[in-house]
Design a protein around this motif. Structure first.
Motif, mmCIF file in Angstrom:
data_model
loop_
_atom_site.group_PDB
_atom_site.id
_atom_site.type_symbol
_atom_site.label_atom_id
_atom_site.label_comp_id
_atom_site.label_asym_id
_atom_site.label_seq_id
_atom_site.Cartn_x
_atom_site.Cartn_y
_atom_site.Cartn_z
ATOM 1 N N GLU A 1 57.868 22.140 56.875
ATOM 2 C CA GLU A 1 56.863 21.689 58.172
ATOM 3 C C GLU A 1 57.050 20.038 58.409
ATOM 4 N N VAL A 2 57.626 19.278 57.394
ATOM 5 C CA VAL A 2 57.710 18.024 57.733
ATOM 6 C C VAL A 2 58.900 17.788 58.578
ATOM 7 N N ILE A 3 59.987 18.440 58.283
ATOM 8 C CA ILE A 3 61.415 18.761 58.868
ATOM 9 C C ILE A 3 61.392 19.242 60.180
ATOM 10 N N LYS A 4 60.360 20.179 60.498
ATOM 11 C CA LYS A 4 60.094 20.621 61.870
ATOM 12 C C LYS A 4 59.791 19.640 63.031
ATOM 13 N N LYS A 5 58.695 18.667 62.354
ATOM 14 C CA LYS A 5 57.964 17.521 63.031
ATOM 15 C C LYS A 5 59.133 16.741 63.539
ATOM 16 N N ILE A 6 60.039 15.963 62.340
ATOM 17 C CA ILE A 6 61.062 15.127 62.433
ATOM 18 C C ILE A 6 62.086 15.631 63.558
ATOM 19 N N GLN A 7 62.323 16.871 63.595
ATOM 20 C CA GLN A 7 63.437 17.527 64.453
ATOM 21 C C GLN A 7 62.770 17.179 65.973
ATOM 22 N N HIS A 8 61.719 16.961 66.294
ATOM 23 C CA HIS A 8 61.202 16.479 67.535
ATOM 24 C C HIS A 8 61.255 14.952 67.900
ATOM 25 N N ILE A 9 61.776 14.211 66.848
ATOM 26 C CA ILE A 9 61.723 12.838 67.382
ATOM 27 C C ILE A 9 63.404 12.533 67.819
ATOM 28 N N GLY B 1 59.639 -2.191 63.539
ATOM 29 C CA GLY B 1 58.400 -1.395 64.292
ATOM 30 C C GLY B 1 58.284 -0.200 63.253
ATOM 31 N N THR B 2 57.018 0.399 62.839
ATOM 32 C CA THR B 2 57.072 1.097 61.727
ATOM 33 C C THR B 2 55.565 2.071 61.817
ATOM 34 N N PHE B 3 55.573 3.107 61.595
ATOM 35 C CA PHE B 3 54.341 3.935 61.597
ATOM 36 C C PHE B 3 54.449 5.223 60.700
ATOM 37 N N VAL B 4 53.370 5.602 60.434
ATOM 38 C CA VAL B 4 53.427 7.022 59.589
ATOM 39 C C VAL B 4 53.028 8.262 60.512
ATOM 40 N N GLU B 5 53.729 9.334 60.539
ATOM 41 C CA GLU B 5 53.171 10.529 61.269
ATOM 42 C C GLU B 5 53.048 11.625 59.956
ATOM 43 N N ARG B 6 52.266 12.624 60.459
ATOM 44 C CA ARG B 6 51.791 13.694 59.461
ATOM 45 C C ARG B 6 51.770 14.927 60.048
ATOM 46 N N VAL B 7 51.821 15.926 59.173
ATOM 47 C CA VAL B 7 51.804 17.263 59.676
ATOM 48 C C VAL B 7 50.411 17.587 60.278
ATOM 49 N N THR B 8 50.075 18.272 61.470
ATOM 50 C CA THR B 8 48.971 18.378 61.853
ATOM 51 C C THR B 8 48.959 20.080 62.308
ATOM 52 N N HIS B 9 47.627 20.626 62.307
ATOM 53 C CA HIS B 9 47.509 22.034 62.641
ATOM 54 C C HIS B 9 47.949 22.889 61.637
ATOM 55 N N ILE B 10 48.182 22.731 60.281
ATOM 56 C CA ILE B 10 48.320 23.350 59.231
ATOM 57 C C ILE B 10 47.579 23.411 58.225
ATOM 58 N N GLU B 11 47.032 24.358 57.399
ATOM 59 C CA GLU B 11 46.111 24.184 56.383
ATOM 60 C C GLU B 11 47.022 24.345 55.025
ATOM 61 N N PHE B 12 46.967 23.280 54.443
ATOM 62 C CA PHE B 12 47.708 23.443 53.035
ATOM 63 C C PHE B 12 46.678 23.626 51.898
ATOM 64 N N GLU B 13 47.252 24.350 51.164
ATOM 65 C CA GLU B 13 46.305 24.690 49.904
ATOM 66 C C GLU B 13 46.569 23.449 48.941
ATOM 67 N N ILE B 14 45.487 23.161 48.321
ATOM 68 C CA ILE B 14 45.482 21.795 47.385
ATOM 69 C C ILE B 14 44.255 22.301 46.174
ATOM 70 N N ASP B 15 44.763 22.314 45.097
ATOM 71 C CA ASP B 15 43.853 22.300 44.236
ATOM 72 C C ASP B 15 43.059 20.971 43.791
ATOM 73 N N TYR B 16 42.056 20.839 44.050
ATOM 74 C CA TYR B 16 41.568 19.320 43.664
ATOM 75 C C TYR B 16 40.953 19.352 42.305
ATOM 76 N N SER B 17 40.731 20.291 41.544
ATOM 77 C CA SER B 17 40.219 20.330 40.402
ATOM 78 C C SER B 17 41.296 19.729 39.186
ATOM 79 N N VAL B 18 42.630 19.960 39.657
ATOM 80 C CA VAL B 18 43.717 19.792 38.710
ATOM 81 C C VAL B 18 43.624 18.028 38.673
ATOM 82 N N LYS B 19 43.740 17.581 37.364
ATOM 83 C CA LYS B 19 43.573 16.267 37.229
ATOM 84 C C LYS B 19 44.755 15.531 36.708
ATOM 85 N N GLY B 20 46.123 16.041 37.256
ATOM 86 C CA GLY B 20 47.301 15.524 36.810
ATOM 87 C C GLY B 20 48.390 16.755 36.810
ATOM 88 N N TYR B 21 49.666 16.433 36.813
ATOM 89 C CA TYR B 21 50.811 17.125 36.626
ATOM 90 C C TYR B 21 51.851 16.694 35.831
#
Ligand code: CMP
Length: 267
Positions: free
Chosen positions: A39-47, A247-267
């Motif tokens: 998804e990140v790569i798809k967005k970069i391809q529009h730059i 010049g610098t800025f951050v961009e993020r993927v939008t309109h996509i639901e990513f699953e994240i398990d917030y109960s996990v406290k490390g990896y």
């Protein structure tokens, strides 16, 4: 690598901490890391007019050959030159074997009016980072012989505290030596790092220190203990101007639901 367009602004995309697995369905804290990178790569391809991609470590979660081959396939698929350095989760020997003779692991890139220096701050078996004497020597020599007046230094581990107790324990442990080396030259315009899975932009010892969000899971800024964040996968854009301004800025993927398990406290 060298390209002679020294009057032009150079556009660079930093991607970091992709944490790909041997298995295509590998998940980090519940998130499929291959899907989020796609998804990140798809967005970069529009730059428009991206000159190069820098990957600042933790390309792989498990150091498997397959994870690196998949990363190469996805990133090279953009048709943009890319340069990669290792992080604590990477197996540099595997990377070096797989990409021997390719440009991806080049440690010095000359483009526009800029010299980019890629450092390896990882130590096998450790989560924190340290620059070996060989890396410090390489840094010194590269700064001394820089082919352009402006330098961007890249490494995986953050060389400054970022106000998060657990993350600050696993940064670059010989940051003082690192900054001492940089202070001997007036060419260093910025440091770009990964590892902290969040955006960051501060001046330290007169040098701008920047980090990009991960292409997968993020960590909560300012958290004392390990905490996954709600923010989306992303990347950082750098516009390196010929006069040394950034010049610098951050961009993020939008309109996509990513699953994240917030109960996990490390990896
Ligand atoms: N709960 C935790 N407390 C401290 N460190 C952790 C925890 N969970 C994971 N880590 C490590 O902290 C690292 C932060 O970034 P990495 O992706 O390099 O990999 C992470 C793990 O190696």
């Amino acid at each position: 690598m060298s390209a002679d367009n020294s009057n032009n602004t150079v556009t660079i995309i930093q991607i970091t901490d992709s944490h790909l697995f041997q298995a295509a369905d590998g998940r980090l804290l519940g998130m499929n890391t291959q899907d989020s990178l796609k998804e990140v790569i798809k967005k970069i391809q529009h730059i428009d007019n991206v000159d190069l991609i820098l990957a600042t470590g933790d390309i792989s979660q498990d150091g498997s050959a397959r994870s690196y081959k998949e990363f190469a396939r996805l990133v090279n698929g953009m048709g943009i030159a890319s340069y990669w350095l290792p992080g604590n989760h990477d197996e540099f020997r595997v990377m070096a074997q797989l990409f021997a003779g390719k440009t991806n692991l080049y440690k010095k890139i000359t483009i526009g009016n800029w010299q980019i220096i890629m450092l390896n701050s990882s130590i096998p078996g450790k989560v924190f980072g340290k620059l070996s004497q060989a890396e410090l020597n390489f840094l010194n020599t590269s700064l001394k012989n820089a082919e352009r007046p402006n330098v961007l230094v890249c490494l995986h581990h953050h060389p400054v505290p970022v106000d998060s107790a657990w993350i600050d324990q696993i940064g670059l442990h010989n940051a003082e030596e690192f900054f001492e080396a940089l202070a001997q030259y007036d060419s260093v315009r910025a440091i770009a790092c990964g590892h902290i899975h969040q955006e960051y932009d501060q001046i330290h010892n007169g040098i701008r220190v920047l980090a990009s969000p991960s292409t997968c899971v993020q960590f909560s800024p300012g958290s004392e203990t390990f905490q996954a964040d709600v923010s989306a996968p992303g990347y950082r854009v750098f516009q390196l101007r010929a006069d040394g301004e950034i010049g610098t800025f951050v961009e993020r993927v939008t309109h996509i639901e990513f699953e994240i398990d917030y109960s996990v406290k490390g990896y």
